[in-house]
Design a protein around this motif. Structure first.
Motif, PDB file in Angstrom:
ATOM      1  N   GLU A  35      11.091  -3.089  11.971  1.00 12.04           N
ATOM      2  CA  GLU A  35      12.514  -3.207  11.668  1.00 12.04           C
ATOM      3  C   GLU A  35      12.784  -3.851  10.313  1.00 12.04           C
ATOM      4  OE1 GLU A  35      14.492  -5.179  14.889  1.00 12.04           O
ATOM      5  OE2 GLU A  35      13.819  -3.683  16.343  1.00 12.04           O
ATOM      6  N   GLU A  36      11.837  -4.614   9.801  1.00  7.50           N
ATOM      7  CA  GLU A  36      12.014  -5.278   8.509  1.00  7.50           C
ATOM      8  C   GLU A  36      11.892  -4.308   7.333  1.00  7.50           C
ATOM      9  OE1 GLU A  36       9.555  -6.458  10.758  1.00  7.50           O
ATOM     10  OE2 GLU A  36      11.081  -7.729  11.675  1.00  7.50           O
ATOM     11  N   GLY A  37      11.321  -3.129   7.562  1.00 15.88           N
ATOM     12  CA  GLY A  37      11.139  -2.153   6.497  1.00 15.88           C
ATOM     13  C   GLY A  37       9.943  -2.451   5.607  1.00 15.88           C
ATOM     14  N   THR A  38       9.006  -3.243   6.107  1.00 15.01           N
ATOM     15  CA  THR A  38       7.828  -3.604   5.329  1.00 15.01           C
ATOM     16  C   THR A  38       6.683  -2.633   5.618  1.00 15.01           C
ATOM     17  OG1 THR A  38       8.451  -5.932   5.424  1.00 15.01           O
ATOM     18  CG2 THR A  38       6.180  -5.445   4.823  1.00 15.01           C
ATOM     19  N   ALA A  39       6.103  -2.125   4.552  1.00 18.51           N
ATOM     20  CA  ALA A  39       4.961  -1.220   4.699  1.00 18.51           C
ATOM     21  C   ALA A  39       3.755  -1.827   4.003  1.00 18.51           C
ATOM     22  CB  ALA A  39       5.279   0.137   4.085  1.00 18.51           C
ATOM     23  N   GLN A  40       2.632  -1.816   4.687  1.00 17.13           N
ATOM     24  CA  GLN A  40       1.360  -2.181   4.084  1.00 17.13           C
ATOM     25  C   GLN A  40       0.553  -0.896   3.989  1.00 17.13           C
ATOM     26  OE1 GLN A  40      -0.089  -5.137   6.832  1.00 17.13           O
ATOM     27  NE2 GLN A  40       0.619  -6.785   5.505  1.00 17.13           N
ATOM     28  N   PHE A  41       0.065  -0.597   2.805  1.00 10.25           N
ATOM     29  CA  PHE A  41      -0.668   0.652   2.625  1.00 10.25           C
ATOM     30  C   PHE A  41      -1.736   0.482   1.554  1.00 10.25           C
ATOM     31  CE2 PHE A  41       3.010   0.655  -0.086  1.00 10.25           C
ATOM     32  CZ  PHE A  41       2.622   1.249  -1.278  1.00 10.25           C
ATOM     33  N   TYR A  42      -2.689   1.397   1.585  1.00 11.44           N
ATOM     34  CA  TYR A  42      -3.828   1.379   0.669  1.00 11.44           C
ATOM     35  C   TYR A  42      -3.848   2.675  -0.126  1.00 11.44           C
ATOM     36  CZ  TYR A  42      -8.674   1.641  -0.922  1.00 11.44           C
ATOM     37  OH  TYR A  42      -9.809   1.773  -1.691  1.00 11.44           O
ATOM     38  N   LEU A  43      -4.112   2.560  -1.430  1.00 13.21           N
ATOM     39  CA  LEU A  43      -4.263   3.730  -2.289  1.00 13.21           C
ATOM     40  C   LEU A  43      -5.721   3.818  -2.741  1.00 13.21           C
ATOM     41  CD1 LEU A  43      -1.060   3.355  -4.489  1.00 13.21           C
ATOM     42  CD2 LEU A  43      -1.413   4.864  -2.524  1.00 13.21           C
ATOM     43  N   PRO A  44      -6.390   4.923  -2.439  1.00 15.36           N
ATOM     44  CA  PRO A  44      -7.798   5.076  -2.851  1.00 15.36           C
ATOM     45  C   PRO A  44      -7.965   4.957  -4.365  1.00 15.36           C
ATOM     46  CG  PRO A  44      -7.219   6.717  -1.227  1.00 15.36           C
ATOM     47  CD  PRO A  44      -5.934   6.040  -1.628  1.00 15.36           C
ATOM     48  N   ASP A  45      -9.152   4.563  -4.767  1.00  9.37           N
ATOM     49  CA  ASP A  45      -9.471   4.306  -6.171  1.00  9.37           C
ATOM     50  C   ASP A  45      -9.788   5.610  -6.897  1.00  9.37           C
ATOM     51  OD1 ASP A  45      -9.992   3.026  -8.522  1.00  9.37           O
ATOM     52  OD2 ASP A  45     -11.945   2.248  -7.918  1.00  9.37           O
ATOM     53  N   THR A  46      -8.745   6.393  -7.149  1.00 14.22           N
ATOM     54  CA  THR A  46      -8.926   7.657  -7.865  1.00 14.22           C
ATOM     55  C   THR A  46      -8.080   7.710  -9.131  1.00 14.22           C
ATOM     56  OG1 THR A  46      -7.223   8.666  -6.488  1.00 14.22           O
ATOM     57  CG2 THR A  46      -9.511   8.982  -5.801  1.00 14.22           C
ATOM     58  N   GLY A  47      -7.500   6.581  -9.513  1.00 18.85           N
ATOM     59  CA  GLY A  47      -6.637   6.542 -10.683  1.00 18.85           C
ATOM     60  C   GLY A  47      -5.281   5.958 -10.326  1.00 18.85           C
ATOM     61  N   VAL A  48      -4.282   6.329 -11.104  1.00 20.66           N
ATOM     62  CA  VAL A  48      -2.929   5.814 -10.911  1.00 20.66           C
ATOM     63  C   VAL A  48      -2.122   6.781 -10.049  1.00 20.66           C
ATOM     64  CG1 VAL A  48      -0.799   5.115 -12.071  1.00 20.66           C
ATOM     65  CG2 VAL A  48      -3.004   4.569 -13.093  1.00 20.66           C
ATOM     66  N   TRP A  49      -1.601   6.275  -8.937  1.00 18.83           N
ATOM     67  CA  TRP A  49      -0.762   7.038  -8.022  1.00 18.83           C
ATOM     68  C   TRP A  49       0.699   6.822  -8.413  1.00 18.83           C
ATOM     69  CZ3 TRP A  49      -2.633   9.431  -3.330  1.00 18.83           C
ATOM     70  CH2 TRP A  49      -4.016   9.346  -3.170  1.00 18.83           C
ATOM     71  N   THR A  50       1.574   7.771  -8.045  1.00 15.45           N
ATOM     72  CA  THR A  50       2.996   7.648  -8.365  1.00 15.45           C
ATOM     73  C   THR A  50       3.816   7.747  -7.098  1.00 15.45           C
ATOM     74  OG1 THR A  50       2.593   8.751 -10.491  1.00 15.45           O
ATOM     75  CG2 THR A  50       4.881   8.573  -9.764  1.00 15.45           C
TER      76      THR A  50
END
Length: 161
Positions: A35-50
């Motif tokens: 309900e707080e709208g908080t997301a924890q996420f991981y971006l793989p090490d393949t460069g810069v994500w957008t």
């Protein structure tokens, strides 16, 4: 839609990820489950994500915690990708290539990216390829070219060949 481990088998950080997934060839989706709208996420090490909703560029190989409103969530384009945006008609079966907007994300110098648009019968109708050399991206297409546009989120020169 598939588990992160399918695309990033050599990255041990993705093995336990059950709240985010890859959507299509180029999108990482991480739904918000509180309900707080908080997301924890991981971006793989393949460069810069957008983040395609905010335009924010995020370095791969890191964990993020961000707050989103009711209509938002982490939706990130992987580096060296092209995302096709439709004309957003209210009907689900329309000519997807007509007035499509193709956006190039994080294309590194010397790299290429491809995108295919399919019709409602899952037949390819338009294939677009982008190749970067310096500050110029050369775009070629084959198939039913119907008033589509191409832009680069990096501010690069886009040239249709």
């Amino acid at each position: 839609m598939r588990a992160m481990a399918v695309d990033y088998t050599n990255d041990p950080a993705v093995l336990s990820l059950d709240r985010q997934y890859m959507l299509g060839d180029s999108l990482l989706a991480a739904p918000v489950f509180n309900e707080e709208g908080t997301a924890q996420f991981y971006l793989p090490d393949t460069g810069v994500w957008t983040d395609i909703q905010t335009g924010e560029e995020l370095e791969g190989g890191k964990w993020y915690e961000k707050k989103y409103d009711y209509f938002g969530m982490p939706l990130c384009a992987k580096p060296d990708s092209i995302i096709a945006y439709g004309d957003f008609k209210r009907n689900f079966t329309y000519d997807y290539a007509e007035n499509a907007k193709l956006v190039i994300y994080g294309l590194a110098d010397g790299k290429t990216a491809e995108c295919t648009i399919y019709d409602s019968e899952a037949k390819p109708v338009l294939r677009v390829k982008a190749a970067r050399s310096g500050n110029t991206v050369t775009v070629t297409s084959e198939g039913e070219a119907k008033n589509f546009t191409v832009e680069s989120k990096q501010g690069l020169n886009v040239v249709m060949a």
